[in-house]
Design an enzyme around this catalytic site. Structure first.
Site, short mmCIF file in Angstrom:
data_model
loop_
_atom_site.label_atom_id
_atom_site.label_comp_id
_atom_site.label_asym_id
_atom_site.label_seq_id
_atom_site.Cartn_x
_atom_site.Cartn_y
_atom_site.Cartn_z
N LYS A 1 29.67 43.47 -20.03
CA LYS A 1 30.75 43.99 -20.87
C LYS A 1 31.32 42.94 -22.04
O LYS A 1 31.49 42.01 -21.58
CB LYS A 1 31.95 44.74 -20.07
CG LYS A 1 32.78 45.88 -20.83
CD LYS A 1 33.81 46.13 -19.57
CE LYS A 1 34.66 47.22 -19.92
NZ LYS A 1 35.56 47.65 -19.38
N SER B 1 35.73 52.47 -19.31
CA SER B 1 35.57 51.79 -20.66
C SER B 1 34.24 50.95 -20.62
O SER B 1 34.08 50.36 -21.70
CB SER B 1 36.67 50.98 -20.87
OG SER B 1 36.95 49.65 -20.01
N SER C 1 37.20 52.12 -14.70
CA SER C 1 36.20 51.76 -15.70
C SER C 1 35.03 51.44 -15.45
O SER C 1 33.73 51.17 -16.28
CB SER C 1 36.86 50.80 -16.80
OG SER C 1 38.01 51.23 -17.62
#
Length: 517
Positions: free
Chosen positions: A117, A193, A217
């Protein structure tokens, strides 16, 4: 600094003349071995192919770059990646040389492509947290996660798109990366996310990924993209070098296609790190090998409690089937449990206060310590830059930045009280449920209850459970007290082996062997 498109294309457009999407060759002087299939490859299948001589690291990386070229930039344009490593092919060649020289005695993740990420620092690629304010300069050093992956031989292939600053809003959208699509249904959210790295793994652009999770997330994208994963115990995996959101709630963990590969990631990442004081709690509580708990009979003799207040009409048939499966595999299932109302109220009363206060303070601390050359140095400067016309931040995220700008510091009495009491209240509520019902774990559909482990710091281990009534993938989340990942991984593995519920994405199918010719 190259634009996002050029960063990706600089690697992949030159590779198509010689790429191998599904290598089938044998060793140079030996018999042909069983063909290696790239799609749905695991750490074990890749390493077996290396051992047999039917695959090299260069071929493996070329195969993933082929898929990125076909489906990330073209075709459905999943747009899951902000950056691909410009030296990926050179790294692969170097790993091939190392493999030959050491006669296969290499790290446990040798040449396994990883997507991080893009809020996890890498010294050789931008770390943007989804914001154009951090497109340059590069971080001065790797995060602890990136360093540990490299030490174990992994190849960090790219950085996944995310909700800007991991703040929600439009799931999978950021000013730095644009909008990520769900490879199962381009009209459906990839969830956030960590939607970018999850979509990349679901679409078979790499093998392993790491997401960060503040309030769902990791769990949301794992559920939406038919993956396995772990939101680990707070303190199991270091957060040093990760752009923070909330030190109370933040965790980083694997999102993979199989439970086994998630366990292998924990082997690499778990442990004490002076850069993250929370990891002191992990000392003496980490097994030698997380995969040793992966047994098909893990449910035998276990007592599992079902949190029915998180079961919806859409997930009720899946949950009923899961209960039958767990019982068939030897578990005693205590059905119809509920989390007490006082614990359920913590999210509404405390989450925004704690997380917004911490982000306002901790973002500046991260920028000073890890990104001193960045164009922004504080939350206020980020807010001001993001407010400029044409910046491209999602309005929902900008609204949240505005709310954070009004918060006090970490000495605010309301914050101090909430940060001290709310996590303890959630742990107490979960401990009572486990103790009073003599349970080894709690289980629920993954799409609900993200606040349970976020507030308690307890682990959630995730596996695909089946299909919801609307046809989307539906996961199961197993939760128990701190540092029970081995036990929970065992349950998830046993379920996965029995049910095999992972779905393949319709929009990123296998590439024909002659695609590049």
């Amino acid at each position: 600094m190259l634009s996002r498109t050029r960063l990706i294309n600089a690697v992949v457009v030159t590779a198509t003349a010689a790429l191998v999407a599904t290598p089938t060759v044998g060793s140079a002087h030996g018999p042909r071995s069983k063909p290696f299939v790239l799609e749905e490859a695991t750490v074990a299948s890749i390493h077996q192919a290396f051992k047999s001589g039917s695959l090299t690291c260069s071929q493996l990386v070329d195969g993933y770059l082929t898929r990125i070229q076909a489906y990330e930039n073209q075709g459905p344009a999943i747009n899951s990646l902000i950056t691909v490593a410009v030296d990926a092919k050179a790294q692969a060649r170097a790993l091939d040389v190392k493999y030959r020289k050491s006669r296969g005695k290499v790290g446990p993740l040798h040449c396994i492509p990883v997507i991080l990420k893009d809020n996890i620092d890498t010294k050789d690629m931008p770390t943007t947290a989804g914001s154009k304010t951090l497109l340059s300069p590069l971080p001065a050093r790797d995060s602890t996660i990136a360093r540990k992956f490299r030490e174990d031989g992994a190849l960090i292939l790219g950085k996944g798109n995310l909700d800007e600053w991991a703040h929600g809003g439009r799931a999978g959208y950021s000013s730095a990366g644009g909008q990520t699509l769900n490879p199962y249904d381009l009209s459906r959210s990839p969830s956030g996310s960590s939607g970018g790295p999850a979509a990349a793994i679901a679409a078979n652009f790499a093998v392993l990924s790491i997401g960060s999770d503040t309030l769902g997330s990791i769990r949301g994208p794992v559920n939406a993209e038919s993956l396995a994963g772990v939101r680990p115990t707070k303190g199991l995996v270091s957060r040093a070098g990760i752009v923070p959101f909330s030190s109370t709630f933040d965790a980083a963990g694997p999102m993979t296609r199989t439970v086994t590969d998630s366990a292998l990631v924990l082997n690499t990442l778990a442990g004490y790190d002076p850069g993250d004081p929370a990891t002191r709690a992990s000392r003496g509580r980490i097994p030698r090998d997380y995969t040793s708990s992966l047994r098909k009979n893990a449910f035998r003799g276990a007592r599992i409690g079902v949190l029915r207040n998180y079961v919806t009409d859409a997930t009720d048939p899946m949950m009923d089937a899961a209960v039958r499966t767990m019982r068939r595999l030897g578990a005693t299932v205590v059905d119809d449990l509920e989390v007490l109302a006082d614990a359920l109220a913590l999210r509404a009363s405390s989450y925004a206060l704690i997380s917004e206060t911490e982000f306002r303070t901790e973002l500046g601390e991260y920028l000073a310590a890890f990104r001193p050359g960045a164009s922004v140095s504080s939350h206020q400067e980020v807010y001001e830059a993001s407010s400029q016309p044409g910046f491209g931040m999602a309005p929902e995220v900008l609204t949240r930045l505005a709310s954070e700008a009004q918060r006090g510091g970490k000495d605010d009495p309301a914050y101090v009280k909430a940060a001290a009491e709310a996590p303890a209240q959630m742990r107490s509520a979960l401990d009572a449920l486990l103790r009073e019902n003599d349970l080894d774990a709690l289980v629920r559909p993954t799409d609900g209850g993200s606040d349970l482990s976020a507030f308690s710091g307890y682990p959630d281990v995730l596996v695909q459970g089946g299909v919801a009534t609307d046809g989307t993938s539906a996961g199961l989340a197993f939760l128990a007290e701190a540092f029970t990942e081995p036990r929970l991984l065992g349950y998830a593995y046993a379920y996965e082996q029995e049910v095999d519920a992972r779905l393949l994405p319709a929009h990123t199918p296998p590439i024909p062997a002659d695609w590049w010719r």
